[in-house]
Write a protein that holds these residues in place. Structure first.
Motif, short mmCIF file in Angstrom:
data_model
loop_
_atom_site.label_atom_id
_atom_site.label_comp_id
_atom_site.label_asym_id
_atom_site.label_seq_id
_atom_site.Cartn_x
_atom_site.Cartn_y
_atom_site.Cartn_z
N UNK A 1 0.86 -1.18 0.00
CA UNK A 1 0.00 0.00 0.00
C UNK A 1 0.90 1.23 0.00
N UNK A 2 0.28 2.40 -0.16
CA UNK A 2 1.02 3.66 -0.02
C UNK A 2 1.38 3.82 1.46
N UNK A 3 2.48 4.49 1.75
CA UNK A 3 2.87 4.67 3.15
C UNK A 3 1.81 5.36 4.02
N UNK B 1 -4.22 0.91 5.97
CA UNK B 1 -3.67 -0.40 6.29
C UNK B 1 -2.20 -0.32 6.71
N UNK B 2 -1.49 0.72 6.29
CA UNK B 2 -0.07 0.86 6.60
C UNK B 2 0.16 1.10 8.09
N UNK B 3 -0.86 1.56 8.80
CA UNK B 3 -0.72 1.86 10.23
C UNK B 3 -1.02 0.64 11.12
N UNK C 1 -8.86 -7.80 6.39
CA UNK C 1 -8.58 -6.36 6.46
C UNK C 1 -8.30 -5.81 5.06
N UNK C 2 -7.49 -6.55 4.31
CA UNK C 2 -7.13 -6.10 2.97
C UNK C 2 -8.37 -6.11 2.06
N UNK C 3 -9.17 -7.16 2.17
CA UNK C 3 -10.36 -7.31 1.31
C UNK C 3 -11.36 -6.18 1.52
N UNK D 1 6.34 2.30 -1.71
CA UNK D 1 5.25 1.47 -1.22
C UNK D 1 5.64 0.84 0.12
N UNK D 2 4.63 0.48 0.88
CA UNK D 2 4.89 -0.18 2.16
C UNK D 2 4.34 -1.60 2.11
#
Length: 162
Positions: free
Chosen positions: A43-45, A49-51, A59-61, A123-124
């Motif tokens: 994902x973007x930083x 979801x990055x946090x 969670x991703x879905x 990306x993260x």
């Protein structure tokens, strides 16, 4: 060209061999794996979801994705990981160009799945427990055709023969 198109080109005799993402292969095509290409969810930083310290597929879905077209081998690998857990994907956009996917992910449009070789600070990587995505890269030839010396030499280079 896309892997699926490359398979068709080899099958039709338009090309002798294709170096590609490997998918299901039926005779007369012969696929030979050369290397594994691990994939990571990214994902973007600044994406929500990055946090998260721990991220699950559920969670991703819950967020939109940008992935290769549904007919591609890579898309199927990702989609099957979700389907095995009864989850579906929310596709925001599809493109078969991994660099485009990376750019769209990096600007926060959606999450994606990228090869390890493409990962950098743009990306993260998401810390997803219990999910290992990988695709195999290799070459495909037509088993009923004799390869030219050039094709044989190229395959020897791919295999690392001396």
């Amino acid at each position: 060209m896309d892997s699926e198109q490359a398979y068709a080109q080899v099958l039709g005799g338009d090309v002798e061999l294709a170096v590609t993402t490997l998918g299901p292969t039926e005779a007369p095509l012969l696929a030979t794996p050369v290397w594994d290409d691990p994939l990571r969810f990214v994902v973007a930083p600044d994406h929500p979801l990055a946090r998260m310290a721990k991220v699950g597929l559920a969670d991703i879905a819950a967020h939109p994705a940008v992935l290769p077209d549904p007919g591609t081998f890579t898309h199927r690998i990702v989609a099957q990981a979700f389907a095995r857990r009864g989850l579906s994907l929310q596709l925001r956009l599809t493109t078969n160009y991994m660099e485009t996917i990376k750019m769209l992910v990096s600007v926060g449009l959606a999450w994606g799945a990228l090869p390890l070789t493409m990962l950098d600070a743009q990306v993260q990587v998401l810390p997803v427990q219990g999910v290992q995505l990988s695709r195999q890269l290799g070459y495909v030839v037509h088993g009923g055709r004799t390869l030219s010396r050039a094709a044989q030499a190229f395959i020897a280079l791919l295999r690392g023969d001396s």
